[in-house]
Design a protein around this motif. Structure first.
Motif, PDB file in Angstrom:
ATOM      1  N   LEU A 290      41.640  40.318  48.372  1.00 18.48           N
ATOM      2  CA  LEU A 290      41.277  39.504  47.442  1.00 18.48           C
ATOM      3  C   LEU A 290      41.618  38.032  47.455  1.00 18.48           C
ATOM      4  O   LEU A 290      40.761  37.032  46.896  1.00 18.48           O
ATOM      5  CB  LEU A 290      42.145  39.974  46.411  1.00 18.48           C
TER       6      LEU A 290
ATOM      7  N   ARG B  33      44.865  35.896  39.758  1.00 22.90           N
ATOM      8  CA  ARG B  33      45.107  37.425  40.157  1.00 22.90           C
ATOM      9  C   ARG B  33      46.284  38.011  40.460  1.00 22.90           C
ATOM     10  O   ARG B  33      46.748  38.940  40.230  1.00 22.90           O
ATOM     11  CB  ARG B  33      43.983  37.847  41.252  1.00 22.90           C
TER      12      ARG B  33
ATOM     13  N   TRP C 139      42.908  33.487  43.520  1.00 25.57           N
ATOM     14  CA  TRP C 139      44.068  34.364  43.981  1.00 25.57           C
ATOM     15  C   TRP C 139      45.216  34.338  43.179  1.00 25.57           C
ATOM     16  O   TRP C 139      46.030  34.937  42.787  1.00 25.57           O
ATOM     17  CB  TRP C 139      44.071  34.387  45.517  1.00 25.57           C
TER      18      TRP C 139
ATOM     19  N   THR D  84      37.280  45.210  47.089  1.00 27.52           N
ATOM     20  CA  THR D  84      38.295  44.718  46.056  1.00 27.52           C
ATOM     21  C   THR D  84      37.458  45.103  44.646  1.00 27.52           C
ATOM     22  O   THR D  84      37.788  44.127  43.576  1.00 27.52           O
ATOM     23  CB  THR D  84      38.068  43.075  46.322  1.00 27.52           C
TER      24      THR D  84
END
Length: 275
Positions: free
Chosen positions: A179, A190, A187, A128
């Motif tokens: 992720l 993101r 998350w 990641t």
């Protein structure tokens, strides 16, 4: 956006490898521990290693003892801290120094660095994170002080976002899964950043990050897809956010970046190389 949600579900071929009977958990945990050390870290305490790795302290104790015994970690008994030894660093840099893609891309990156008076980086994905395999600085005084081997977060950087946009749906699904598992609370934020990057890439042909990973630092990125089925790399222009903005960024730097990415792909596809 709702119609694309299926892309975040991994296919059977992309299942979690840790569930495979061939997967060696102890080896994976040792590598996780080594990856706890960032570019700015010299010594890390036992507690910091446990916190960063998410491993139990007893497991960290066994791993640090083993890695120290093998020469991959150094131990400072007075403080109980650990540092990477030259043995582990030599492994990484021997690979990077022979990475032919970086060698072939460097002349194009140097030209772009002088043209933009900024920092130019070529990176690959690792878990990641993204890792620099080539980096060029211009002669300008105010540039990024990063270098080959630097590890950056995937979702918050132009380098990671450019890779995301250039990746096949199945690879996006696998990265999204990792992720989400890494930090469930972060998350949604993101994912939103990656979705914005998709929209930017569709409209402009490149992605942007501005002060999201490092304050006052901005970058634009493009994917470098070699067209042979492997994961794409990413090429970025980075520097102070106060400079990388407006017409200079979008009308001069961005077209030069996109053109350089295409030139690198053409050079690699025409070259005689091995990675």
């Amino acid at each position: 956006m709702g119609r694309q949600r299926h892309a975040l579900s991994p296919t059977p071929d992309e299942a979690d490898p840790s569930q495979d009977r061939r997967f060696v958990t102890a080896l994976a945990r040792g590598l996780v521990l080594l990856r706890c050390f960032g570019p700015a870290d010299r010594w890390l305490a036992h507690q910091a290693l446990a916190r960063r790795s998410g491993l139990p302290q007893a497991t960290v104790s066994r791993l640090t003892f083993t890695l120290t015994s093998l020469g991959y970690l150094r131990h400072r008994a007075a403080t109980g801290e650990y540092a990477l030894s030259p043995a582990v660093l030599s492994l990484g840099f021997s690979v990077l120094s022979n990475f032919e893609i970086g060698r072939l891309a460097r002349p194009f990156m140097e030209t772009l660095a002088e043209d933009t008076q900024a920092a130019i980086s070529l990176g690959v994905r690792h878990g990641t994170s993204v890792v620099y395999v080539a980096h060029c600085r211009s002669t300008a005084r105010l540039i990024l002080g990063l270098d080959v081997g630097t590890r950056l977060p995937f979702a918050e950087t132009a380098m990671g976002r450019a890779m995301w946009c250039a990746s096949a749906p199945g690879m996006r699904a696998l990265v999204a899964q990792r992720l989400r598992a890494e930090d469930p609370a972060r998350w949604p934020e993101r994912e939103a950043g990656l979705r914005r990057a998709e929209a930017d890439h569709a409209a402009r042909g490149y992605v942007v990050s501005a002060s999201e990973w490092e304050q006052d630092i901005a970058a634009i990125g493009v994917g470098v897809d070699l067209g042979d089925g492997r994961e794409p790399l990413s090429l970025t222009v980075g520097g102070p956010a106060a400079r990388l903005r407006g017409a200079l960024l979008h009308e001069h730097f961005a077209p030069a970046l996109v053109r350089t990415g295409r030139e690198i792909v053409a050079a690699i596809q025409a070259g005689d190389w091995e990675d």
